[in-house]
Design a protein around this motif. Structure first.
Motif, mmCIF file in Angstrom:
data_model
loop_
_atom_site.group_PDB
_atom_site.id
_atom_site.type_symbol
_atom_site.label_atom_id
_atom_site.label_comp_id
_atom_site.label_asym_id
_atom_site.label_seq_id
_atom_site.Cartn_x
_atom_site.Cartn_y
_atom_site.Cartn_z
ATOM 1 N N SER A 53 21.476 20.675 14.870
ATOM 2 C CA SER A 53 20.654 20.415 13.686
ATOM 3 C C SER A 53 19.981 19.059 13.819
ATOM 4 N N VAL A 54 18.902 18.890 13.099
ATOM 5 C CA VAL A 54 18.219 17.602 13.067
ATOM 6 C C VAL A 54 17.880 17.275 11.615
ATOM 7 N N LYS A 55 17.960 15.999 11.282
ATOM 8 C CA LYS A 55 17.614 15.555 9.936
ATOM 9 C C LYS A 55 16.601 14.430 10.051
ATOM 10 N N VAL A 56 15.431 14.638 9.485
ATOM 11 C CA VAL A 56 14.332 13.672 9.541
ATOM 12 C C VAL A 56 14.170 13.052 8.151
ATOM 13 N N SER A 57 13.987 11.752 8.119
ATOM 14 C CA SER A 57 13.806 11.065 6.840
ATOM 15 C C SER A 57 12.371 10.599 6.650
ATOM 16 N N CYS A 58 12.014 10.374 5.409
ATOM 17 C CA CYS A 58 10.647 10.000 5.026
ATOM 18 C C CYS A 58 10.755 9.045 3.840
ATOM 19 N N LYS A 59 10.538 7.754 4.100
ATOM 20 C CA LYS A 59 10.692 6.743 3.048
ATOM 21 C C LYS A 59 9.347 6.400 2.436
ATOM 22 N N ALA A 60 9.281 6.520 1.130
ATOM 23 C CA ALA A 60 8.046 6.262 0.399
ATOM 24 C C ALA A 60 8.009 4.850 -0.151
ATOM 25 N N SER A 61 6.822 4.282 -0.197
ATOM 26 C CA SER A 61 6.645 2.976 -0.818
ATOM 27 C C SER A 61 5.239 2.873 -1.385
ATOM 28 N N GLY A 100 -4.278 17.544 -3.203
ATOM 29 C CA GLY A 100 -4.199 17.617 -1.757
ATOM 30 C C GLY A 100 -3.047 16.784 -1.241
ATOM 31 N N MET A 101 -2.759 16.918 0.045
ATOM 32 C CA MET A 101 -1.730 16.095 0.680
ATOM 33 C C MET A 101 -2.423 14.820 1.134
ATOM 34 N N ASP A 102 -2.353 13.801 0.263
ATOM 35 C CA ASP A 102 -3.220 12.645 0.463
ATOM 36 C C ASP A 102 -2.591 11.495 1.249
ATOM 37 N N VAL A 103 -1.295 11.510 1.405
ATOM 38 C CA VAL A 103 -0.615 10.464 2.176
ATOM 39 C C VAL A 103 0.333 11.154 3.144
ATOM 40 N N TRP A 104 0.245 10.775 4.413
ATOM 41 C CA TRP A 104 1.056 11.404 5.447
ATOM 42 C C TRP A 104 1.912 10.362 6.157
ATOM 43 N N GLN A 161 0.843 -1.187 0.000
ATOM 44 C CA GLN A 161 0.000 0.000 0.000
ATOM 45 C C GLN A 161 0.886 1.247 0.000
ATOM 46 N N VAL A 162 0.279 2.354 -0.402
ATOM 47 C CA VAL A 162 1.000 3.620 -0.453
ATOM 48 C C VAL A 162 1.249 4.093 0.971
ATOM 49 N N GLN A 163 2.505 4.352 1.298
ATOM 50 C CA GLN A 163 2.795 4.854 2.629
ATOM 51 C C GLN A 163 4.091 5.629 2.671
#
Lengths: 123, 107
Positions: free
Chosen positions: A17-25, A109-113, A1-3
């Motif tokens: 500093s901070v670095k945040v990651s966001c992995k899509a699938s 829209g921002m459809d996946v968070w 599924q989309v996430q």
């Protein structure tokens, strides 16, 4: 599924500093923008900026100009948000969200968070 | 810079009642770039409406959006218990931003 799956909670000292990651699938990563939105406890949503996952172009809210850097690595379908010169007011939950469809050239829209990443700034 | 003002700040209603939420922009916003989100405590936002009036995938038809220019409305025709939450409008033009939110609480 989309996430979108984000990195874990961080605790940082003021000035760091901070670095945040966001992995899509579940979808073609380079077909959408990735936006970053933050929310302090009990407060509203604050848009920080976007990164075009295809070109790498970025757009930042004026408030964060000079202090935020958004990047992406297409080989691992991951977007990053780095915020520098942290202060206590940056304590918040940081969300990534899928935005503009770069193929259809349309904003649905921002459809996946993502699930949110808590960043705490404390001495 | 565009400012989005949501009203009322809090809406106290009973299940089954109709909820009407307002989002007013300080200057004209393209309807293509106006969205509404729902957020429940401890959860991330959920897209309800995009393009001012199009429901996102899986959103019940009791949620509807309308408006153009500077005035936009989110209507929940009959409140279900799960609809009590905070709602945000958002414009995604040249400088995207969110409104301050409207809390829909149980009366």
């Amino acid at each position: 599924q989309v996430q979108l799956v984000q990195s874990g909670a961080e605790v940082k000292k003021p000035g760091a500093s901070v670095k945040v990651s966001c992995k899509a699938s579940g979808y073609t990563f380079t077909s959408y923008d990735i936006n970053w939105v933050r929310q302090a406890t009990g407060q509203g949503l604050e848009w920080m900026g976007w990164v075009n996952a295809n070109s790498g172009n970025t757009g930042y809210a004026q408030k964060f100009q000079g202090r935020v850097t958004m990047t992406r690595n297409t080989s691992i379908s991951t977007a990053y948000m780095e915020l520098s010169s942290l202060r206590s007011e940056d304590t918040a939950v940081y969300y990534c969200a899928r935005g503009r469809d770069l193929v259809e050239h349309y904003y649905f829209g921002m459809d996946v968070w993502g699930q949110g990443s808590t960043v705490t700034v404390s001495s | 810079e565009i400012v989005l003002t949501q009203s009322p700040g809090t809406l106290s209603l009973s299940p089954g009642e109709r909820a009407t939420l307002s989002c007013r922009a300080s200057q004209s916003v393209s309807s293509s770039y106006l969205a509404w989100y729902q957020q429940k405590p401890g959860q991330g936002p959920r897209l309800l409406i995009y393009g001012a009036s199009s429901r996102a995938t899986g959103i019940p038809d009791r949620f509807s959006g309308s408006g153009s220019g500077t005035d936009f409305t989110l209507t929940i025709s009959r409140l279900e218990p799960e609809d009590f939450a905070v709602y945000y409008c958002q414009q995604y033009g040249s400088s995207p931003l969110f409104g301050g939110g409207t809390k829909v609480e149980i009366k």
